[in-house]
Design a protein around this motif. Sequence first.
Motif, PDB file in Angstrom:
ATOM      1  N   GLN A 177       0.778  -1.255  -0.048  1.00 29.67           N
ATOM      2  CA  GLN A 177      -0.062   0.088   0.156  1.00 29.67           C
ATOM      3  C   GLN A 177       0.897   1.134  -0.062  1.00 29.67           C
ATOM      4  OE1 GLN A 177      -3.045   0.376  -0.695  1.00 29.67           O
ATOM      5  NE2 GLN A 177      -3.083   2.522  -0.324  1.00 29.67           N
ATOM      6  N   ALA A 178       1.768   1.071   0.950  1.00 30.33           N
ATOM      7  CA  ALA A 178       2.754   2.430   1.027  1.00 30.33           C
ATOM      8  C   ALA A 178       3.519   2.692  -0.514  1.00 30.33           C
ATOM      9  CB  ALA A 178       3.616   2.458   2.032  1.00 30.33           C
ATOM     10  N   GLY A 179       3.824   1.399  -1.019  1.00 30.63           N
ATOM     11  CA  GLY A 179       4.510   1.445  -2.475  1.00 30.63           C
ATOM     12  C   GLY A 179       3.693   1.814  -3.644  1.00 30.63           C
ATOM     13  N   ARG A 180       2.463   1.546  -3.317  1.00 31.85           N
ATOM     14  CA  ARG A 180       1.482   2.217  -4.432  1.00 31.85           C
ATOM     15  C   ARG A 180       1.323   3.738  -4.205  1.00 31.85           C
ATOM     16  NH1 ARG A 180      -2.270  -2.879  -3.753  1.00 31.85           N
ATOM     17  NH2 ARG A 180      -2.005  -3.916  -5.666  1.00 31.85           N
ATOM     18  N   GLU A 181       1.174   4.181  -3.003  1.00 29.53           N
ATOM     19  CA  GLU A 181       1.270   5.692  -2.824  1.00 29.53           C
ATOM     20  C   GLU A 181       2.395   6.359  -3.224  1.00 29.53           C
ATOM     21  OE1 GLU A 181       0.084   5.877   1.282  1.00 29.53           O
ATOM     22  OE2 GLU A 181      -1.823   5.067   0.970  1.00 29.53           O
ATOM     23  N   LEU A 182       3.430   5.939  -2.907  1.00 26.00           N
ATOM     24  CA  LEU A 182       4.956   6.417  -3.394  1.00 26.00           C
ATOM     25  C   LEU A 182       4.901   6.489  -5.123  1.00 26.00           C
ATOM     26  CD1 LEU A 182       8.341   5.477  -2.145  1.00 26.00           C
ATOM     27  CD2 LEU A 182       7.693   5.778  -4.594  1.00 26.00           C
ATOM     28  N   LEU A 183       4.513   5.314  -5.665  1.00 25.43           N
ATOM     29  CA  LEU A 183       4.536   5.436  -7.169  1.00 25.43           C
ATOM     30  C   LEU A 183       3.597   6.241  -7.908  1.00 25.43           C
ATOM     31  CD1 LEU A 183       5.470   1.554  -7.780  1.00 25.43           C
ATOM     32  CD2 LEU A 183       6.960   3.532  -7.753  1.00 25.43           C
ATOM     33  N   ALA A 184       2.347   6.473  -7.035  1.00 24.16           N
ATOM     34  CA  ALA A 184       1.449   7.249  -7.814  1.00 24.16           C
ATOM     35  C   ALA A 184       1.684   8.716  -7.760  1.00 24.16           C
ATOM     36  CB  ALA A 184      -0.008   7.137  -6.893  1.00 24.16           C
ATOM     37  N   ARG A 185       2.626   9.147  -6.849  1.00 28.76           N
ATOM     38  CA  ARG A 185       2.650  10.626  -6.644  1.00 28.76           C
ATOM     39  C   ARG A 185       3.984  11.151  -7.451  1.00 28.76           C
ATOM     40  NH1 ARG A 185       6.729  11.382  -2.819  1.00 28.76           N
ATOM     41  NH2 ARG A 185       6.927   9.632  -1.141  1.00 28.76           N
ATOM     42  N   MET A 186       4.516  10.192  -8.031  1.00 31.37           N
ATOM     43  CA  MET A 186       5.954  10.490  -8.654  1.00 31.37           C
ATOM     44  C   MET A 186       5.845  11.006 -10.031  1.00 31.37           C
ATOM     45  SD  MET A 186       8.420   9.323  -6.815  1.00 31.37           S
ATOM     46  CE  MET A 186       7.323   9.780  -5.468  1.00 31.37           C
TER      47      MET A 186
END
Length: 274
Positions: A177-186
Motif C-alpha cells: 500500500q505504501a509502495g502504491r502511494e509512493l509510485l502514484a505521486r511520482m
Amino acid sequence: MTETKFTRSGVRLRRHSERPGGLNWLLLPGGPGIGSESLEELAAALEVPGAIWLVDLPGDGSNRSPPGAPADVFDVWPTVVVEAAQAVPDPVFVGHSTGGMYLLATPELAPHLKGLALLDTAPDASWHPRYVEMALASPLPEVEAAMAVYEADRCDANITAITVASAPWNFTPAGLQAGRELLARMPYNSAAVDWSDAHFDHVYAARWWPADIPILRLAGAQDRIVWQGGWDAPRYCTPNVIERAIPGAGHFPWIENPDAVRAAFADFSRRLVG
C-alpha cells in the motif's frame, strides 16, 4: 526543501535536510524517468552527518527545463553526474537502481567522491533479462493493460498507471500500500525512459570500481527487480565494501524496513568519518 541549486548543465540539487557534519549526501533516483521524489522517504529515514540532497539529471523527473541544459538534455547523460559531485564539498553519492548504474558507468567521478552507496543496483546489464523472466513468470494483468494504453498514447501520465500496476513486483505484501502511494505521486518522463532503453539499459557495464573509498552495497532481500548475483565477481568483493541485505524488503527497502536501512547507513557513516 531549503535550498535548490543547478549545475552548469542543469543537474538539480535540492537540499532535503541537514545535520552537523561536513558530508554532502547526493541521492540519485532510479527509473529512469522517475524523479528524486522517489527517495524522499529514504532521505527522511537517514540519520547521517551533513546535508542530504535530492538530485535530478537534466530532463529527468520534474527537472524538465533546467537553466543551462543543452538543447538535447540526454547529450550529457550519464556523465553529467560529475557536475553534481563537483557542486558540493565532500560528496557521498547514493544511487538507487539505474541511478547506481549511471554512477558506475562514469569513472570521471573517481577523484571527487568521499564515499559511494549503491542501493538495489547491479554491475552490468545481466540483471535485465532476469527481470524480464520474473515478469513473465509472475504476470500482472493490470501491467499488461496499462502497457497497451501507453503504447497507444505514449504520454507521461500513462507511465504512472504502468508503474503503479507494477507495485507487487517492487514491494513485499507488507509494503504494497505504501509502495502504491509512493509510485502514484511520482513525476515521470517518458523521454528519459526511451533514452535509457535505447542507449544504456541493455549494454551497461560498470566502468570503474573504487577501492580507496568506503562503499555501501545495499538491497532488499526480496528485491525482484534487480538481480544481485552480479556482485559475486571477485572484482567487487573488496575490503572497502559494506554489504547489507535488508530483511523483509523489496526494491525500495527503506519503505518496508527503514530501521535496517538507517542502521546500515549509520555503519557506513562511521567508516566515512572514522
